[in-house]
Write an enzyme that holds these catalytic residues in place. Sequence first.
Site, PDB file in Angstrom:
ATOM      1  N   ARG A   1      11.584 -11.109  -2.083  1.00  0.00           N
ATOM      2  CA  ARG A   1      10.135 -11.226  -1.908  1.00  0.00           C
ATOM      3  C   ARG A   1       9.365 -10.870  -3.177  1.00  0.00           C
ATOM      4  O   ARG A   1       8.285 -11.404  -3.409  1.00  0.00           O
ATOM      5  CB  ARG A   1       9.676 -10.276  -0.804  1.00  0.00           C
ATOM      6  CG  ARG A   1      10.143 -10.641   0.563  1.00  0.00           C
ATOM      7  CD  ARG A   1       9.491  -9.694   1.533  1.00  0.00           C
ATOM      8  NE  ARG A   1       8.088  -9.499   1.176  1.00  0.00           N
ATOM      9  CZ  ARG A   1       7.102 -10.316   1.523  1.00  0.00           C
ATOM     10  NH1 ARG A   1       7.353 -11.358   2.257  1.00  0.00           N
ATOM     11  NH2 ARG A   1       5.865 -10.077   1.124  1.00  0.00           N
TER      12      ARG A   1
ATOM     13  N   CYS B   1      10.830 -11.215   6.370  1.00  0.00           N
ATOM     14  CA  CYS B   1      12.075 -10.560   5.985  1.00  0.00           C
ATOM     15  C   CYS B   1      12.431  -9.595   7.088  1.00  0.00           C
ATOM     16  O   CYS B   1      11.665  -9.399   8.030  1.00  0.00           O
ATOM     17  CB  CYS B   1      11.936  -9.852   4.648  1.00  0.00           C
ATOM     18  SG  CYS B   1      10.966  -8.360   4.749  1.00  0.00           S
TER      19      CYS B   1
ATOM     20  N   ASP C   1      10.140   3.828   2.345  1.00  0.00           N
ATOM     21  CA  ASP C   1      11.468   3.557   1.766  1.00  0.00           C
ATOM     22  C   ASP C   1      12.427   4.742   1.886  1.00  0.00           C
ATOM     23  O   ASP C   1      13.594   4.615   1.502  1.00  0.00           O
ATOM     24  CB  ASP C   1      11.332   3.151   0.289  1.00  0.00           C
ATOM     25  CG  ASP C   1      10.719   1.768   0.121  1.00  0.00           C
ATOM     26  OD1 ASP C   1      10.640   1.024   1.108  1.00  0.00           O
ATOM     27  OD2 ASP C   1      10.311   1.441  -1.014  1.00  0.00           O
TER      28      ASP C   1
ATOM     29  N   ARG D   1       5.345  -9.332   6.511  1.00  0.00           N
ATOM     30  CA  ARG D   1       4.957  -9.116   5.114  1.00  0.00           C
ATOM     31  C   ARG D   1       4.192 -10.292   4.488  1.00  0.00           C
ATOM     32  O   ARG D   1       4.697 -10.964   3.592  1.00  0.00           O
ATOM     33  CB  ARG D   1       6.180  -8.740   4.269  1.00  0.00           C
ATOM     34  CG  ARG D   1       6.836  -7.477   4.751  1.00  0.00           C
ATOM     35  CD  ARG D   1       8.080  -7.134   3.981  1.00  0.00           C
ATOM     36  NE  ARG D   1       7.815  -6.546   2.690  1.00  0.00           N
ATOM     37  CZ  ARG D   1       8.768  -6.238   1.823  1.00  0.00           C
ATOM     38  NH1 ARG D   1      10.028  -6.483   2.110  1.00  0.00           N
ATOM     39  NH2 ARG D   1       8.470  -5.682   0.664  1.00  0.00           N
ATOM     40  N   PRO D   2       2.965 -10.517   4.951  1.00  0.00           N
ATOM     41  CA  PRO D   2       2.162 -11.600   4.374  1.00  0.00           C
ATOM     42  C   PRO D   2       1.725 -11.286   2.948  1.00  0.00           C
ATOM     43  O   PRO D   2       1.854 -10.145   2.485  1.00  0.00           O
ATOM     44  CB  PRO D   2       0.940 -11.652   5.299  1.00  0.00           C
ATOM     45  CG  PRO D   2       0.857 -10.300   5.921  1.00  0.00           C
ATOM     46  CD  PRO D   2       2.261  -9.766   5.985  1.00  0.00           C
ATOM     47  N   ILE D   3       1.186 -12.312   2.243  1.00  0.00           N
ATOM     48  CA  ILE D   3       0.647 -12.083   0.885  1.00  0.00           C
ATOM     49  C   ILE D   3      -0.827 -12.485   0.817  1.00  0.00           C
ATOM     50  O   ILE D   3      -1.342 -12.842  -0.230  1.00  0.00           O
ATOM     51  CB  ILE D   3       1.467 -12.810  -0.207  1.00  0.00           C
ATOM     52  CG1 ILE D   3       1.538 -14.326   0.071  1.00  0.00           C
ATOM     53  CG2 ILE D   3       2.856 -12.233  -0.363  1.00  0.00           C
ATOM     54  CD1 ILE D   3       1.952 -15.134  -1.175  1.00  0.00           C
ATOM     55  N   ASP D   4      -1.498 -12.435   1.985  1.00  0.00           N
ATOM     56  CA  ASP D   4      -2.905 -12.850   2.039  1.00  0.00           C
ATOM     57  C   ASP D   4      -3.779 -12.059   1.062  1.00  0.00           C
ATOM     58  O   ASP D   4      -4.710 -12.598   0.475  1.00  0.00           O
ATOM     59  CB  ASP D   4      -3.443 -12.704   3.465  1.00  0.00           C
ATOM     60  CG  ASP D   4      -3.266 -11.287   4.002  1.00  0.00           C
ATOM     61  OD1 ASP D   4      -2.110 -10.818   4.076  1.00  0.00           O
ATOM     62  OD2 ASP D   4      -4.279 -10.631   4.307  1.00  0.00           O
ATOM     63  N   GLN D   5      -3.474 -10.781   0.869  1.00  0.00           N
ATOM     64  CA  GLN D   5      -4.307  -9.956  -0.017  1.00  0.00           C
ATOM     65  C   GLN D   5      -4.170 -10.393  -1.468  1.00  0.00           C
ATOM     66  O   GLN D   5      -5.128 -10.384  -2.225  1.00  0.00           O
ATOM     67  CB  GLN D   5      -3.926  -8.473   0.109  1.00  0.00           C
ATOM     68  CG  GLN D   5      -4.154  -7.907   1.497  1.00  0.00           C
ATOM     69  CD  GLN D   5      -5.613  -7.955   1.901  1.00  0.00           C
ATOM     70  OE1 GLN D   5      -6.490  -7.473   1.184  1.00  0.00           O
ATOM     71  NE2 GLN D   5      -5.883  -8.569   3.029  1.00  0.00           N
TER      72      GLN D   5
END
Length: 419
Positions: A92, A116, A304, A121-125
């Site tokens: 990603r 995933c 994590d 886990r979008p990437i809109d931002q």
Amino acid sequence: MDAIEITGGRPLRGEVTVSGSKNATLPQIAAALLAPGRSVFRGVPDLADIRTLGRLLAHMGARVERDGDTLSIDAADVGTPEAPYELVKTMRASVLVLGPLVARFGRARVSLPGGCAIGARPIDQHLKALEALGARIELSHGYVEAKADRLRGARILFDLPTVTGTENLMMAAALAEGRTLLENCAREPEIVALADALNSMGAQVQGAGGSAITIDGVTALRPMDLAVIPDRIEAGTLLAAALITGGDVLVRGARAEDLEAPLAKMREAGAEISVEGAGLHIVAPQRLEAVDFITAPFPGFPTDLQAQLMACLSVARGASRVVETVFENRFMHVQELSRMGADIAIDGHTAVVRGVDHLSAAPVMATDLRASASLVLAGLRAEGTTTVHRVYHLDRGYQALETKLAALGASIRRVKGTL
Ligand code: EPU
């Protein structure tokens, strides 16, 4: 696919040195795209994710060379500002090339990363913020296509603190015209490391590590030559390995300021931890006490390290409550830990861990990077021999973890080509 075999029951003792940080190196490698010429990175961990990003840059026309733990990237001849699905799907973090490419070349075509194991886990931002800088963004055939003549500085308020989103925008804004103000930024140490890298290239980035970052765009950047910071998540994992085995270990390269929340919880569980030399010395008790914790963006408890501390708490005295707020599906280790005798109940984003006296070895399956680490930790404590299958997940983020644990006295070995 390799497996790792661990015979549990040995307290870890001795000294171990943390490798360079995966999540600091990845954006710094992407930042090499911002400048024509040869950037040099020292102390780079040898990990699958780093190799994948290197392949991606080579695909674009960069010259990527590795000599021991030094990696050099010459981005002078990058001619194809494109990240194909075949490479992005395995990692990603490839999305980190979007900001640098559109900033330097005025166009980029990057495959959407997709979901995933740990969540959607979008990437809109990332996209909304690049649009605010003037990029024209289209989504077609699974790709993000971004175009801009020159990006223009803007004020951007992130809906939530996103690590790679903040990094992508810092890199894009570094070459934009005028001032960019990023607000509600992620504050992780990797963001500070990227700001340092960009500033060493001639960028003007201020405020990294706080929630507002100001970037005054410049017209050109020069290549960088830098040393990678130590990996705080590997450091935390090694401390957890000492914790679960009742060990006594000096973790060289572990930095207390990067690990305040996990150190507080490890101390609450009964460990003594002191700053010693250039590292942290942990002395763990025979039996841990239960502690509650909740994951949150830095400086909160890192998602994590959630799985690793949960493995430790599975053998603590009493019941611990663990709340995961960052990712929606990050309890996949629970089912496997339960197969080793852990008593963990999940209710939505909360796991209640009732400490048991003993874990018992079992064959288990790694599902993602940090889940794999938690299974290795459980194996260090369990009675008998545990086999952790599918350790390619582990290899994405830990360099030779089994070698480091063996040097601390663990009975652990890699078995080539199993399930
Ligand atoms: N989010 C959105 N929209 C966005 C971006 C993020 O809704 O446009 C959401 C995510 O779905 C998530 C939250 O925001 O719920 C935070 O995600 P973030 O963007 O901060 O995560 P990331 O940048 O994709 C990095 C690390 C991860 C680490 C997280 C959180 C790298 C390369 N990856 O991911 O590392 O878990 O921050 O600290 O830096 C790992 O190393 O095992 C790992 C997964």
